[in-house]
Design a protein around this motif. Structure first.
Motif, PDB file in Angstrom:
ATOM      1  N   ARG A   1     -50.016  60.995  21.420  1.00  0.00           N
ATOM      2  CA  ARG A   1     -49.226  59.628  21.780  1.00  0.00           C
ATOM      3  C   ARG A   1     -50.447  58.702  21.971  1.00  0.00           C
ATOM      4  N   PRO A   2     -50.510  57.625  21.472  1.00  0.00           N
ATOM      5  CA  PRO A   2     -51.390  56.225  21.970  1.00  0.00           C
ATOM      6  C   PRO A   2     -50.782  55.766  23.241  1.00  0.00           C
ATOM      7  N   LEU A   3     -51.746  55.485  24.440  1.00  0.00           N
ATOM      8  CA  LEU A   3     -51.350  54.960  25.444  1.00  0.00           C
ATOM      9  C   LEU A   3     -52.361  53.912  25.773  1.00  0.00           C
ATOM     10  N   GLY A   4     -51.672  52.702  26.026  1.00  0.00           N
ATOM     11  CA  GLY A   4     -52.321  51.604  26.429  1.00  0.00           C
ATOM     12  C   GLY A   4     -52.517  51.229  27.767  1.00  0.00           C
TER      13      GLY A   4
ATOM     14  N   HIS B   1     -55.625  57.289  25.634  1.00  0.00           N
ATOM     15  CA  HIS B   1     -55.805  56.246  26.445  1.00  0.00           C
ATOM     16  C   HIS B   1     -56.643  55.125  25.763  1.00  0.00           C
ATOM     17  N   THR B   2     -56.276  53.916  25.284  1.00  0.00           N
ATOM     18  CA  THR B   2     -57.292  52.988  24.550  1.00  0.00           C
ATOM     19  C   THR B   2     -57.544  51.871  25.573  1.00  0.00           C
ATOM     20  N   ARG B   3     -57.181  52.000  26.769  1.00  0.00           N
ATOM     21  CA  ARG B   3     -57.603  50.892  27.710  1.00  0.00           C
ATOM     22  C   ARG B   3     -58.942  50.538  27.978  1.00  0.00           C
ATOM     23  N   ARG B   4     -59.992  51.425  27.653  1.00  0.00           N
ATOM     24  CA  ARG B   4     -61.235  50.989  27.640  1.00  0.00           C
ATOM     25  C   ARG B   4     -61.914  50.647  26.254  1.00  0.00           C
TER      26      ARG B   4
ATOM     27  N   SER C   1     -57.542  47.709  20.267  1.00  0.00           N
ATOM     28  CA  SER C   1     -56.263  47.762  20.573  1.00  0.00           C
ATOM     29  C   SER C   1     -55.919  48.064  22.164  1.00  0.00           C
ATOM     30  N   GLY C   2     -57.062  48.513  23.033  1.00  0.00           N
ATOM     31  CA  GLY C   2     -56.941  48.342  24.420  1.00  0.00           C
ATOM     32  C   GLY C   2     -56.912  47.225  25.130  1.00  0.00           C
ATOM     33  N   ALA C   3     -57.119  46.063  24.272  1.00  0.00           N
ATOM     34  CA  ALA C   3     -57.403  44.759  25.243  1.00  0.00           C
ATOM     35  C   ALA C   3     -56.044  44.349  25.829  1.00  0.00           C
ATOM     36  N   LEU C   4     -55.950  43.885  26.928  1.00  0.00           N
ATOM     37  CA  LEU C   4     -54.791  43.412  27.641  1.00  0.00           C
ATOM     38  C   LEU C   4     -54.270  41.872  27.061  1.00  0.00           C
ATOM     39  N   VAL C   5     -52.899  41.702  27.292  1.00  0.00           N
ATOM     40  CA  VAL C   5     -52.739  40.410  26.858  1.00  0.00           C
ATOM     41  C   VAL C   5     -53.420  39.374  27.739  1.00  0.00           C
ATOM     42  N   ASP C   6     -53.819  39.629  28.887  1.00  0.00           N
ATOM     43  CA  ASP C   6     -54.738  38.799  29.736  1.00  0.00           C
ATOM     44  C   ASP C   6     -55.977  38.481  29.119  1.00  0.00           C
TER      45      ASP C   6
END
Length: 503
Positions: free
Chosen positions: A63-66, A84-87, A113-118
């Motif tokens: 599972r990909p997770l942001g 986890h793609t957050r970083r 792909s881990g970049a936040l909308v913000d």
């Protein structure tokens, strides 16, 4: 190494505390320090493909997770490998030499792909650009928000996935660069990312909103518009049946003139108490777009009226004292939603990004929605309120408006949409109220869809009925990206299998 293992098998809980992946092994995809985005993508996509091969050899689903933002169970899969793609969150400018002849690169940005909308919003604003729509919050990854059909809220725009112009997606069989048939990026750029070009309209419309079932999305090309300001107006007003009729036909100017400014609004939101809704004031929020200027006084999200915490503070009271829920809901709306500037207050301005905020975790809240044809608004509103009046429930009802969104599985699939959200305390009583609402809409023959990332109680038959030929096209695109059934199963989960998206 772009991918690192984060520890031994353990449970993982999503951001809002509403779902748990039991016995999961967690990995992280991390950005490097390459000067060019294409070089970053080449290294990362190769590592992801190798990781997928390892998972398949071990017999593990992935599972990909942001940001783990979805309150629903759409991203939950136990005994799986989680990536986890957050970083993996860098953003890069795109130059004129990176695109095909005739393509204007000015508004385009390459987004991991881990970049936040913000983060995407901030990077664009540094370049004098802006997103044109988004959801109510900014704590999701951009890719995750798009993957679940996060609805927009500008009355002439669609969903957040409408910003996407190209997608890099990794499957066991390859690294694919998917864009419309007309093309976007140059062949040299695509080759440098380690991808093979797939220029096809149906494939692109599928990966704009993949629901996590089409591979690991590693990058997006995001479009934008020149930076602009918005002026918010927020107040409590009683809304009558005639006003609902204006909204149903899209006469937003008339609605705005009656309750805020006599001008075309770009955003209209109405939060109503379903108990005596026409006798109690509704919380109204308008945004008016204005030309960018450098000398505006910067406002905080709170000063611009952002924030949705009142129901979390009153959730237990709403559920424990059902006999008083109408009054308590009204109190919550007055205390928590009416903080924005009204017509007679000094004007407040901000960019689109400055008007967004990050919600606190919503573990104690119930979140669900339906999207309907806007022309049905008055009728559906009456049906909804009748359910709450007869059976109870403790949710406020929020109504926003948008145009048809891109993506084959976009819930906002009507030409003109009204999105109706139900937010309240997380309890069986609240869930039962929502179930009665959707059951009544079905019995009354109202066509509607549901948000992939919220409580939705969907099944394969329902999705087939909602999306029809578009679901057939999405599955055909899936089978082209993932022709091996074993590869489709790799990205599955009990939830996605039950929805018919990975089998």
């Amino acid at each position: 190494m772009p991918i690192v293992k984060l520890g031994a098998e353990a449970d993982w809980t999503n951001y809002h505390g509403t779902g748990v992946c039991e016995g999961a092994v967690r990995y992280a995809l991390r950005s490097g320090d390459a000067a060019r985005g294409r070089d970053e993508l080449a290294a990362a996509s190769a590592a992801v493909r190798e990781w997928l091969a390892d998972a398949q050899r071990e017999g593990k689903r992935v599972r990909p997770l942001g940001a783990g933002w979805s309150p629903s169970n759409i991203n939950i899969c136990s005994q799986a490998w989680l990536l986890h793609t957050r970083r993996f969150n860098r953003c890069f400018r795109i130059g004129p030499g990176d695109v095909r002849p005739g393509v204007d690169a000015a508004g385009l940005m390459l987004v991991q792909s881990g970049a936040l909308v913000d983060e995407v919003s901030d990077k664009l604003e540094e370049q004098g650009r802006s997103l044109w729509t988004s959801g109510a919050g900014n704590g999701q990854t951009f890719a995750g928000a798009a993957a679940t059909g996060t609805h927009g809220s500008m009355v002439t725009r669609g969903g957040i996935q409408d910003h996407i112009r190209a997608v890099q997606v990794v499957t066991p069989s390859g690294v694919h660069w998917v864009e419309p048939a007309a093309g976007l990026m140059s062949d040299a750029f695509i080759a440098a990312t380690g991808s093979a070009a797939l220029r096809d309209d149906d494939l692109f419309a599928a990966v704009q909103l993949p629901v996590g079932a089409l591979g690991i999305v590693t990058a997006l090309v995001v479009d934008s518009v020149p930076k602009f300001l918005v002026r918010p107006i927020q107040n409590l007003r009683k809304v009558d049946c005639a006003a609902l009729g204006w909204l149903a036909v899209g006469d937003f100017r008339r609605f705005s003139a009656a309750y805020a400014l006599d001008r075309e609004p770009d955003f209209v939101q109405m939060i109503v108490n379903p108990f005596k809704p026409l006798k109690r004031p509704a919380m109204l929020r308008f945004l008016y777009r204005e030309e960018w200027r450098q000398d505006y006084p910067h406002a905080t999200p709170g000063q611009m009226g952002a924030g949705y915490d009142a129901l979390s503070l009153l959730g237990k009271l709403l559920d424990d004292y059902p006999w008083a829920r109408g009054a308590l809901l009204q109190f919550a709306m007055k205390q928590g939603y009416a903080a924005g500037p009204d017509v007679d207050d000094p004007p407040v301005y901000g960019t689109w990004g400055e008007g967004l905020d990050t919600h606190r975790p919503l573990a104690d809240l119930f979140n669900a929605s339906v999207t309907i044809d806007r022309s049905e608004l008055a009728r559906v509103f009456e049906l909804i309120c009748a359910v709450y009046t007869k059976y109870g429930g403790s949710t406020a009802v929020t109504i926003r408006f948008m145009e048809r969104a891109q993506g084959l599985l976009a819930p906002a699939r009507f030409a003109h949409n009204a999105v109706i959200d139900f937010d309240g305390p997380r309890s069986q009583r609240t869930a039962d109220a929502y179930r009665r609402v959707v059951d009544l809409l079905d019995r009354e023959g109202v066509a509607f869809t549901r948000h992939w990332a919220k409580s939705c109680h969907l099944d394969a038959a329902r999705i087939a009925g909602d999306y029809g030929d578009d679901l057939t096209r999405w599955r055909a695109a899936r089978d082209r990206l993932l022709p091996d059934p074993a590869h489709r199963a790799l990205f599955g989960s009990p939830v996605l299998d039950g929805l018919g998206l990975t089998v």
